[in-house]
Motif scaffolding. Sequence first.
Motif, PDB file in Angstrom:
ATOM      1  N   MET A 282       0.844  -1.192   0.000  1.00 49.13           N
ATOM      2  CA  MET A 282       0.000   0.000   0.000  1.00 49.13           C
ATOM      3  C   MET A 282       0.870   1.229   0.000  1.00 49.13           C
ATOM      4  SD  MET A 282      -2.810   1.112   2.833  1.00 49.13           S
ATOM      5  CE  MET A 282      -3.850  -0.249   2.407  1.00 49.13           C
ATOM      6  N   PRO A 283       0.529   2.235  -0.781  1.00 49.63           N
ATOM      7  CA  PRO A 283       1.327   3.445  -0.813  1.00 49.63           C
ATOM      8  C   PRO A 283       1.137   4.249   0.457  1.00 49.63           C
ATOM      9  CG  PRO A 283      -0.655   3.738  -2.068  1.00 49.63           C
ATOM     10  CD  PRO A 283      -0.629   2.300  -1.647  1.00 49.63           C
ATOM     11  N   ARG A 284       2.070   5.114   0.785  1.00 53.63           N
ATOM     12  CA  ARG A 284       1.819   6.104   1.819  1.00 53.63           C
ATOM     13  C   ARG A 284       0.590   6.880   1.408  1.00 53.63           C
ATOM     14  NH1 ARG A 284       6.704   9.549   1.182  1.00 53.63           N
ATOM     15  NH2 ARG A 284       6.536   8.702  -0.892  1.00 53.63           N
ATOM     16  N   LEU A 285      -0.219   7.294   2.355  1.00 55.24           N
ATOM     17  CA  LEU A 285      -1.457   7.961   1.986  1.00 55.24           C
ATOM     18  C   LEU A 285      -1.160   9.157   1.103  1.00 55.24           C
ATOM     19  CD1 LEU A 285      -3.639   7.895   5.191  1.00 55.24           C
ATOM     20  CD2 LEU A 285      -3.937   6.618   3.093  1.00 55.24           C
ATOM     21  N   PRO A 286      -1.657   9.160  -0.145  1.00 51.43           N
ATOM     22  CA  PRO A 286      -1.403  10.276  -1.040  1.00 51.43           C
ATOM     23  C   PRO A 286      -2.189  11.498  -0.604  1.00 51.43           C
ATOM     24  CG  PRO A 286      -2.037   8.268  -2.223  1.00 51.43           C
ATOM     25  CD  PRO A 286      -2.363   8.083  -0.773  1.00 51.43           C
ATOM     26  N   LYS A 287      -1.892  12.630  -1.233  1.00 55.00           N
ATOM     27  CA  LYS A 287      -2.635  13.851  -0.957  1.00 55.00           C
ATOM     28  C   LYS A 287      -4.088  13.656  -1.358  1.00 55.00           C
ATOM     29  CE  LYS A 287       1.401  16.793  -1.653  1.00 55.00           C
ATOM     30  NZ  LYS A 287       1.995  17.877  -2.448  1.00 55.00           N
ATOM     31  N   LEU A 288      -4.973  14.461  -0.760  1.00 54.31           N
ATOM     32  CA  LEU A 288      -6.390  14.268  -0.987  1.00 54.31           C
ATOM     33  C   LEU A 288      -6.775  14.472  -2.442  1.00 54.31           C
ATOM     34  CD1 LEU A 288      -7.966  15.946   2.153  1.00 54.31           C
ATOM     35  CD2 LEU A 288      -7.543  13.542   1.717  1.00 54.31           C
ATOM     36  N   ALA A 289      -6.136  15.410  -3.092  1.00 55.38           N
ATOM     37  CA  ALA A 289      -6.504  15.676  -4.486  1.00 55.38           C
ATOM     38  C   ALA A 289      -5.786  14.717  -5.406  1.00 55.38           C
ATOM     39  CB  ALA A 289      -6.139  17.107  -4.866  1.00 55.38           C
ATOM     40  N   VAL A 290      -6.556  14.025  -6.233  1.00 58.40           N
ATOM     41  CA  VAL A 290      -5.958  13.146  -7.216  1.00 58.40           C
ATOM     42  C   VAL A 290      -5.464  13.987  -8.381  1.00 58.40           C
ATOM     43  CG1 VAL A 290      -6.414  11.315  -8.871  1.00 58.40           C
ATOM     44  CG2 VAL A 290      -7.418  11.204  -6.605  1.00 58.40           C
TER      45      VAL A 290
ATOM     46  N   PRO B 279       0.207  -6.449   8.694  1.00 57.07           N
ATOM     47  CA  PRO B 279      -0.320  -6.924   7.412  1.00 57.07           C
ATOM     48  C   PRO B 279      -1.838  -6.880   7.329  1.00 57.07           C
ATOM     49  CG  PRO B 279       1.473  -8.339   8.133  1.00 57.07           C
ATOM     50  CD  PRO B 279       1.187  -7.396   9.274  1.00 57.07           C
ATOM     51  N   LEU B 280      -2.523  -7.124   8.453  1.00 63.52           N
ATOM     52  CA  LEU B 280      -3.978  -7.098   8.424  1.00 63.52           C
ATOM     53  C   LEU B 280      -4.501  -5.732   8.009  1.00 63.52           C
ATOM     54  CD1 LEU B 280      -6.668  -8.486   8.895  1.00 63.52           C
ATOM     55  CD2 LEU B 280      -6.474  -7.942  11.336  1.00 63.52           C
ATOM     56  N   GLY B 281      -3.737  -4.693   8.311  1.00 63.19           N
ATOM     57  CA  GLY B 281      -4.165  -3.352   7.933  1.00 63.19           C
ATOM     58  C   GLY B 281      -4.259  -3.148   6.436  1.00 63.19           C
ATOM     59  N   THR B 282      -3.630  -4.023   5.672  1.00 62.68           N
ATOM     60  CA  THR B 282      -3.700  -3.905   4.215  1.00 62.68           C
ATOM     61  C   THR B 282      -4.902  -4.636   3.636  1.00 62.68           C
ATOM     62  OG1 THR B 282      -2.420  -5.893   3.737  1.00 62.68           O
ATOM     63  CG2 THR B 282      -1.180  -3.879   4.141  1.00 62.68           C
ATOM     64  N   ALA B 283      -5.627  -5.349   4.483  1.00 61.48           N
ATOM     65  CA  ALA B 283      -6.739  -6.174   4.010  1.00 61.48           C
ATOM     66  C   ALA B 283      -7.766  -5.378   3.234  1.00 61.48           C
ATOM     67  CB  ALA B 283      -7.406  -6.861   5.194  1.00 61.48           C
ATOM     68  N   ALA B 284      -7.966  -4.138   3.622  1.00 60.57           N
ATOM     69  CA  ALA B 284      -8.997  -3.326   2.975  1.00 60.57           C
ATOM     70  C   ALA B 284      -8.613  -2.891   1.578  1.00 60.57           C
ATOM     71  CB  ALA B 284      -9.279  -2.092   3.830  1.00 60.57           C
ATOM     72  N   ASN B 285      -7.335  -2.964   1.244  1.00 60.70           N
ATOM     73  CA  ASN B 285      -6.879  -2.572  -0.090  1.00 60.70           C
ATOM     74  C   ASN B 285      -6.493  -3.848  -0.831  1.00 60.70           C
ATOM     75  OD1 ASN B 285      -6.041  -1.184  -2.303  1.00 60.70           O
ATOM     76  ND2 ASN B 285      -4.279  -0.209  -1.339  1.00 60.70           N
ATOM     77  N   PRO B 286      -7.428  -4.456  -1.560  1.00 60.56           N
ATOM     78  CA  PRO B 286      -7.214  -5.798  -2.104  1.00 60.56           C
ATOM     79  C   PRO B 286      -6.173  -5.839  -3.215  1.00 60.56           C
ATOM     80  CG  PRO B 286      -9.217  -4.858  -3.009  1.00 60.56           C
ATOM     81  CD  PRO B 286      -8.730  -3.898  -1.956  1.00 60.56           C
ATOM     82  N   THR B 287      -5.312  -6.840  -3.157  1.00 59.46           N
ATOM     83  CA  THR B 287      -4.299  -7.057  -4.181  1.00 59.46           C
ATOM     84  C   THR B 287      -4.301  -8.539  -4.556  1.00 59.46           C
ATOM     85  OG1 THR B 287      -2.555  -7.413  -2.537  1.00 59.46           O
ATOM     86  CG2 THR B 287      -2.892  -5.153  -3.321  1.00 59.46           C
ATOM     87  N   PRO B 288      -3.721  -8.897  -5.682  1.00 56.22           N
ATOM     88  CA  PRO B 288      -3.834 -10.267  -6.187  1.00 56.22           C
ATOM     89  C   PRO B 288      -3.405 -11.358  -5.214  1.00 56.22           C
ATOM     90  CG  PRO B 288      -3.014  -8.838  -7.914  1.00 56.22           C
ATOM     91  CD  PRO B 288      -3.067  -7.997  -6.669  1.00 56.22           C
ATOM     92  N   LEU B 289      -2.369 -11.106  -4.411  1.00 58.55           N
ATOM     93  CA  LEU B 289      -1.916 -12.130  -3.479  1.00 58.55           C
ATOM     94  C   LEU B 289      -2.461 -11.942  -2.067  1.00 58.55           C
ATOM     95  CD1 LEU B 289       1.853 -12.527  -4.509  1.00 58.55           C
ATOM     96  CD2 LEU B 289      -0.072 -14.007  -5.122  1.00 58.55           C
ATOM     97  N   SER B 290      -2.787 -10.711  -1.692  1.00 55.13           N
ATOM     98  CA  SER B 290      -3.233 -10.471  -0.313  1.00 55.13           C
ATOM     99  C   SER B 290      -4.671 -10.911  -0.071  1.00 55.13           C
ATOM    100  CB  SER B 290      -3.096  -8.983   0.038  1.00 55.13           C
ATOM    101  OG  SER B 290      -4.068  -8.194  -0.632  1.00 55.13           O
ATOM    102  N   ILE B 291      -5.486 -10.949  -1.119  1.00 56.74           N
ATOM    103  CA  ILE B 291      -6.898 -11.296  -0.929  1.00 56.74           C
ATOM    104  C   ILE B 291      -7.025 -12.642  -0.235  1.00 56.74           C
ATOM    105  CG2 ILE B 291      -9.022 -11.954  -2.135  1.00 56.74           C
ATOM    106  CD1 ILE B 291      -8.420  -9.778  -4.183  1.00 56.74           C
ATOM    107  N   SER B 292      -6.347 -13.647  -0.747  1.00 57.41           N
ATOM    108  CA  SER B 292      -6.440 -14.984  -0.145  1.00 57.41           C
ATOM    109  C   SER B 292      -5.857 -14.995   1.262  1.00 57.41           C
ATOM    110  CB  SER B 292      -5.688 -16.003  -1.022  1.00 57.41           C
ATOM    111  OG  SER B 292      -6.236 -16.055  -2.320  1.00 57.41           O
TER     112      SER B 292
END
Length: 342
Positions: A1-9, A311-324
């Motif tokens: 997961m990236p460091r939290l980016p700035k609010l504006a995309v 690692p559990l903190g990344t659960a909300a941001n799904p990725t191909p290997l972390s989902i399982s």
Amino acid sequence: MPRLPKLAVLATAALLPLTLASCSSAPDQEGAADSSGDWTPVEVEHALGTTTIESEPERVATVNWANHEVPLALGVVPVGMAAANFGDDNNDGVLPWVEEKLQELDAETPVLFDETDGIDFEAVADTRPDVILAAYSGLIQEDYDTLSEIAPVVAYPETAWGTSWRDTIELNSAALGMADEGAELIAGLEDEITEAVAEHPQIEGASAMFLTHVDTTDLSEVSFYTTHDTRALFFDDIGLQTPQSVADASAETDQFSLTHSAERADAFDDVDVIVTYGGEELVTALEGDPLLSQMPAVRNSAVVSLPGDSPLGTAANPTPLSISWVLDDYLSLLAEAADGAQ
């Protein structure tokens, strides 16, 4: 997961639709290799340009968060990838599900790019890649142009940091000439999610919003992820509903997060479950705040506080290997919160 980016995309001049096309014939079941075994060039249109992979990539590099998980899931070990800077439990730059996959493939850890201060272009170049995968990323045009001088780059289809896990797999696997294998990976994960969700029926239909990192010393504002963010998008995969309040706010912006005054907290009366990063201190602060405590999800103790440093903190941001790896734990927490909301 990236460091939290700035609010504006960061906006792009033109948001191009996602298309994957062969320059001659469509890829067959062997990916982008035709019946003679020759590579068929693959063209990928994305938000920052159009990329053509003219020859079969043998050396794959990835930048930003989670792109390396696509080739690894398909049995391809990158020559270089971004070091993990969130949820790394042992500070080795590799998340546990990635480490397990490398062990499964009997592979050494690729070169790790330190992206603390942005992309390390020199380190990427030193790995001599044939392609650079960044379908899920926050690349700006300058980054893309610089990387493109090293190798063909696959960027995000529309919005920075807004590529779903499905599209991340689709784009990155196509660039590898493994579109069919990517589709099989997606289908397998969808089946796994469906089976896991069936074990937690109380989740189905509950409405959920994801608060961004909450400052317990200043609860005068409420920041939350919009439906442009992958965390909120994942709610749909697991049977949760987007509250109308969040949907309406999301429709008015292309930003992945928004901030409202706590005085407007009653706008979220349609939220059954809140997900956020933090611990018991955060939940206690929310419950003790005169305004935020009136939100139904807080009043009913239907708050899932994910540990942001594990690692559990990344659960909300799904990725191909972390989902399982994290799905069952994440769903259990959501189910417990949903029980409180009923």
